[in-house]
Design a protein around this motif. Structure first.
Motif, PDB file in Angstrom:
ATOM      1  N   GLN A 151      35.866 -17.536 -10.161  1.00  0.00           N
ATOM      2  CA  GLN A 151      36.623 -16.433  -9.559  1.00  0.00           C
ATOM      3  C   GLN A 151      36.966 -16.745  -8.109  1.00  0.00           C
ATOM      4  O   GLN A 151      38.069 -16.436  -7.641  1.00  0.00           O
ATOM      5  CB  GLN A 151      35.807 -15.147  -9.642  1.00  0.00           C
ATOM      6  N   GLN A 152      36.052 -17.370  -7.381  1.00  0.00           N
ATOM      7  CA  GLN A 152      36.322 -17.702  -5.988  1.00  0.00           C
ATOM      8  C   GLN A 152      37.401 -18.780  -5.887  1.00  0.00           C
ATOM      9  O   GLN A 152      38.255 -18.731  -4.994  1.00  0.00           O
ATOM     10  CB  GLN A 152      35.035 -18.139  -5.305  1.00  0.00           C
ATOM     11  N   ARG A 153      37.385 -19.730  -6.787  1.00  0.00           N
ATOM     12  CA  ARG A 153      38.462 -20.725  -6.812  1.00  0.00           C
ATOM     13  C   ARG A 153      39.806 -20.053  -7.113  1.00  0.00           C
ATOM     14  O   ARG A 153      40.825 -20.373  -6.498  1.00  0.00           O
ATOM     15  CB  ARG A 153      38.174 -21.793  -7.879  1.00  0.00           C
ATOM     16  N   LEU A 154      39.790 -19.101  -8.041  1.00  0.00           N
ATOM     17  CA  LEU A 154      41.001 -18.388  -8.392  1.00  0.00           C
ATOM     18  C   LEU A 154      41.501 -17.546  -7.212  1.00  0.00           C
ATOM     19  O   LEU A 154      42.710 -17.410  -6.997  1.00  0.00           O
ATOM     20  CB  LEU A 154      40.737 -17.495  -9.608  1.00  0.00           C
ATOM     21  N   GLY A 155      40.564 -16.980  -6.435  1.00  0.00           N
ATOM     22  CA  GLY A 155      40.961 -16.230  -5.249  1.00  0.00           C
ATOM     23  C   GLY A 155      41.657 -17.109  -4.233  1.00  0.00           C
ATOM     24  O   GLY A 155      42.656 -16.702  -3.612  1.00  0.00           O
ATOM     25  N   LEU A 156      41.147 -18.316  -4.036  1.00  0.00           N
ATOM     26  CA  LEU A 156      41.797 -19.242  -3.112  1.00  0.00           C
ATOM     27  C   LEU A 156      43.158 -19.693  -3.653  1.00  0.00           C
ATOM     28  O   LEU A 156      44.095 -19.929  -2.875  1.00  0.00           O
ATOM     29  CB  LEU A 156      40.888 -20.444  -2.867  1.00  0.00           C
ATOM     30  N   ALA A 157      43.272 -19.808  -4.964  1.00  0.00           N
ATOM     31  CA  ALA A 157      44.584 -20.128  -5.548  1.00  0.00           C
ATOM     32  C   ALA A 157      45.601 -19.043  -5.194  1.00  0.00           C
ATOM     33  O   ALA A 157      46.762 -19.328  -4.898  1.00  0.00           O
ATOM     34  CB  ALA A 157      44.452 -20.260  -7.067  1.00  0.00           C
ATOM     35  N   ARG A 158      45.164 -17.793  -5.212  1.00  0.00           N
ATOM     36  CA  ARG A 158      46.035 -16.680  -4.811  1.00  0.00           C
ATOM     37  C   ARG A 158      46.474 -16.849  -3.356  1.00  0.00           C
ATOM     38  O   ARG A 158      47.648 -16.609  -3.029  1.00  0.00           O
ATOM     39  CB  ARG A 158      45.280 -15.367  -5.001  1.00  0.00           C
ATOM     40  N   ALA A 159      45.557 -17.258  -2.494  1.00  0.00           N
ATOM     41  CA  ALA A 159      45.896 -17.459  -1.081  1.00  0.00           C
ATOM     42  C   ALA A 159      46.918 -18.591  -0.921  1.00  0.00           C
ATOM     43  O   ALA A 159      47.854 -18.491  -0.121  1.00  0.00           O
ATOM     44  CB  ALA A 159      44.640 -17.757  -0.278  1.00  0.00           C
ATOM     45  N   PHE A 160      46.758 -19.662  -1.688  1.00  0.00           N
ATOM     46  CA  PHE A 160      47.699 -20.770  -1.595  1.00  0.00           C
ATOM     47  C   PHE A 160      49.100 -20.344  -2.037  1.00  0.00           C
ATOM     48  O   PHE A 160      50.107 -20.817  -1.497  1.00  0.00           O
ATOM     49  CB  PHE A 160      47.225 -21.942  -2.448  1.00  0.00           C
ATOM     50  N   LEU A 161      49.180 -19.439  -3.001  1.00  0.00           N
ATOM     51  CA  LEU A 161      50.480 -18.974  -3.466  1.00  0.00           C
ATOM     52  C   LEU A 161      51.151 -18.077  -2.430  1.00  0.00           C
ATOM     53  O   LEU A 161      52.336 -18.226  -2.136  1.00  0.00           O
ATOM     54  CB  LEU A 161      50.321 -18.215  -4.793  1.00  0.00           C
ATOM     55  N   HIS A 162      50.391 -17.137  -1.867  1.00  0.00           N
ATOM     56  CA  HIS A 162      50.980 -16.146  -0.957  1.00  0.00           C
ATOM     57  C   HIS A 162      51.156 -16.680   0.466  1.00  0.00           C
ATOM     58  O   HIS A 162      51.988 -16.157   1.210  1.00  0.00           O
ATOM     59  CB  HIS A 162      50.098 -14.892  -0.930  1.00  0.00           C
ATOM     60  N   GLN A 163      50.362 -17.668   0.848  1.00  0.00           N
ATOM     61  CA  GLN A 163      50.453 -18.283   2.169  1.00  0.00           C
ATOM     62  C   GLN A 163      50.511 -17.229   3.291  1.00  0.00           C
ATOM     63  O   GLN A 163      51.517 -17.114   4.006  1.00  0.00           O
ATOM     64  CB  GLN A 163      51.677 -19.205   2.237  1.00  0.00           C
ATOM     65  N   PRO A 164      49.458 -16.463   3.458  1.00  0.00           N
ATOM     66  CA  PRO A 164      49.461 -15.425   4.500  1.00  0.00           C
ATOM     67  C   PRO A 164      49.387 -16.037   5.891  1.00  0.00           C
ATOM     68  O   PRO A 164      48.967 -17.183   6.067  1.00  0.00           O
ATOM     69  CB  PRO A 164      48.194 -14.619   4.185  1.00  0.00           C
ATOM     70  N   GLN A 165      49.775 -15.257   6.880  1.00  0.00           N
ATOM     71  CA  GLN A 165      49.678 -15.726   8.267  1.00  0.00           C
ATOM     72  C   GLN A 165      48.226 -15.723   8.736  1.00  0.00           C
ATOM     73  O   GLN A 165      47.822 -16.569   9.521  1.00  0.00           O
ATOM     74  CB  GLN A 165      50.526 -14.835   9.181  1.00  0.00           C
ATOM     75  N   TYR A 166      47.452 -14.750   8.233  1.00  0.00           N
ATOM     76  CA  TYR A 166      46.027 -14.663   8.567  1.00  0.00           C
ATOM     77  C   TYR A 166      45.242 -14.583   7.271  1.00  0.00           C
ATOM     78  O   TYR A 166      45.537 -13.743   6.410  1.00  0.00           O
ATOM     79  CB  TYR A 166      45.725 -13.424   9.416  1.00  0.00           C
ATOM     80  N   LEU A 167      44.244 -15.422   7.131  1.00  0.00           N
ATOM     81  CA  LEU A 167      43.408 -15.447   5.937  1.00  0.00           C
ATOM     82  C   LEU A 167      41.961 -15.227   6.358  1.00  0.00           C
ATOM     83  O   LEU A 167      41.386 -16.007   7.118  1.00  0.00           O
ATOM     84  CB  LEU A 167      43.555 -16.783   5.206  1.00  0.00           C
ATOM     85  N   PHE A 168      41.373 -14.147   5.859  1.00  0.00           N
ATOM     86  CA  PHE A 168      39.990 -13.799   6.174  1.00  0.00           C
ATOM     87  C   PHE A 168      39.133 -14.073   4.942  1.00  0.00           C
ATOM     88  O   PHE A 168      39.343 -13.468   3.884  1.00  0.00           O
ATOM     89  CB  PHE A 168      39.886 -12.330   6.591  1.00  0.00           C
ATOM     90  N   LEU A 169      38.182 -14.974   5.082  1.00  0.00           N
ATOM     91  CA  LEU A 169      37.324 -15.395   3.973  1.00  0.00           C
ATOM     92  C   LEU A 169      35.921 -14.826   4.186  1.00  0.00           C
ATOM     93  O   LEU A 169      35.182 -15.285   5.057  1.00  0.00           O
ATOM     94  CB  LEU A 169      37.275 -16.919   3.879  1.00  0.00           C
ATOM     95  N   ASP A 170      35.582 -13.810   3.410  1.00  0.00           N
ATOM     96  CA  ASP A 170      34.276 -13.166   3.517  1.00  0.00           C
ATOM     97  C   ASP A 170      33.321 -13.808   2.507  1.00  0.00           C
ATOM     98  O   ASP A 170      33.162 -13.319   1.395  1.00  0.00           O
ATOM     99  CB  ASP A 170      34.417 -11.663   3.248  1.00  0.00           C
TER     100      ASP A 170
END
Length: 409
Positions: A319-338
């Motif tokens: 699930q955490q890998r899948l969450g990072l895949a979502r970040a790679f797709l959306h390419q946000p300006q700020y990414l907060f990793l909790d």
């Protein structure tokens, strides 16, 4: 001769309706609270059934079937017990209202009988009187005949009113002068925390940052003891935690993405789960497959159209890998990793952070973590230190490190 209904019959119908209404209210008024409690008990029981279903594996591993059966039986017992109370009260109300309706048939004849036996009115006149009385009494007894429906309606309104009151209270808290203000700034890169004090909902101070800046295009690691308020600080930056004071200035039109330790995936196709919250079709399937392979999930690349409850189907690491895949797709300006990689081994974590640096070079990354190995992937480290009754966000005086020296998995 023209027949006129005696005036005392109107008063008789009115008094009869008032008497019936008062008794109906006295007998049936507990139904409002009982119906309210029934809805609450049923909702509580359904909620706990869902919790058992979602955590069935852990319950089985702990052999907690007996404990859960006892807890669910207690809650179901409340549903059944309250239902029996509703039935008993409804039985009393129905008995009265049925008796009231039957008595209304003979009541006008009792009122008119003296005049009839005194030969003041004929049988036809008495029948007309009874018919007129019945029409007036039926109109005046609407409350009696529909009381059960009104009680159910009142219970629903009470729950909705409580829900609306809670929403209004939360909305008022968010815009009150004593809440945290999230502002749009004219800057392009930095997030400024000014006189920020993050509180718990009960008002207890948790985290403070007198004047702190999250620099753009920089990878920042936030450390601190468990319970120090790191995740709550992220919620405040995201604008979903109003409890506190001060301000958070975020560049206008900036895109933020928060990845928690346990990411959320909607039930549906794997494609929809990954691209969430974007619409289906926002990214090509080939692009999604390529990202899945890059984050170490090649076995899922051929299952984009498969529908499932992915939070239950996949391990927390997947699930955490899948969450990072979502970040790679959306390419946000700020990414907060909790602690978004806390369930991965160190080698996999290192590979994913390298991938973040490579694929999101213009993204400002702020991470929460407890592993010392994370320091190699961040250029700045800040710490939450206790000072009195709260934790204070401070820079940690350490040299800047480059991820170029970090190992790859």
């Amino acid at each position: 001769a023209e027949f006129e209904i005696p005036g005392y019959l109107v008063w008789g119908a009115l008094i009869y309706a008032i008497f019936g209404t008062a008794l109906t209210q006295w007998i049936g008024s507990p139904l409002v609270n009982l119906d309210f409690q029934q809805q609450r008990f049923e909702a509580d029981f359904r909620f706990n059934l869902v919790r058992v279903r979602e955590n069935s594996e852990q319950i089985a591993l702990l052999q907690g079937e007996s404990a859960e059966r006892q807890r669910l039986s207690e809650r179901f017992g409340r549903v059944v017990g309250n239902w029996y109370m509703i039935m008993r009260r409804t039985k009393r109300l129905t008995a009265f209202t049925s008796s009231y309706a039957q008595a209304a048939v003979i009541f006008p004849y009792i009122l008119v009988a003296p005049a009839y036996f005194a030969n003041k009115i004929q049988l036809g006149g008495m029948m007309q009187t009874a018919s007129a009385f019945s029409s007036v009494q039926t109109a005046l007894s609407f409350f009696v005949s529909t009381y059960r429906t009104l009680a159910e309606w009142r219970a629903v309104v009470a729950r909705l009113d409580g829900f609306e009151t809670a929403i209004k209270s939360a909305a008022a808290e968010a815009i009150s002068t004593s809440s945290i203000g999230v502002l749009s700034s004219a800057g392009r890169d930095n997030i400024h925390l000014q006189k920020l004090l993050v509180n718990l909902p009960n008002g207890t101070p948790l985290v403070s940052a007198d004047s702190f800046t999250i620099l753009g295009n920089q990878r920042t690691l936030v450390i601190g003891p468990s319970g120090a308020g790191k995740s709550t600080l992220f919620r405040a930056i995201a604008g979903i935690w109003p409890f506190g004071s001060g301000s958070i200035a975020i560049p206008a039109k900036a895109t933020l993405m928060m990845l928690p330790q346990r990411p959320y995936f909607p039930v549906g196709s794997l494609y929809a789960a990954i691209v969430y919250p974007a619409e289906v079709g926002a990214f090509s399937s080939d692009r999604v497959r390529e990202i899945l392979i890059a984050v170490g999930l090649p076995q899922l690349a051929s299952r984009l159209d498969e529908e499932a409850h992915w939070n239950r189907m996949l391990s927390l690491g997947e699930q955490q890998r899948l969450g990072l895949a979502r970040a790679f797709l959306h390419q946000p300006q700020y990414l907060f990793l909790d602690e978004a990689t806390a369930s991965l081994d160190e080698a996999s974590e290192a590979a994913l952070y390298k991938l973040l640096e490579k694929r999101l070079p213009r993204t400002t990354i702020v991470s929460i973590g407890h592993r010392s190995t994370l320091e190699a992937f961040h250029q700045r480290k800040v710490v939450l230190r206790r000072e009195g009754d709260r934790f204070v966000l401070q820079n940690q005086a350490e040299g800047v490190k480059s991820s170029s020296d970090a190992p790859l998995a």
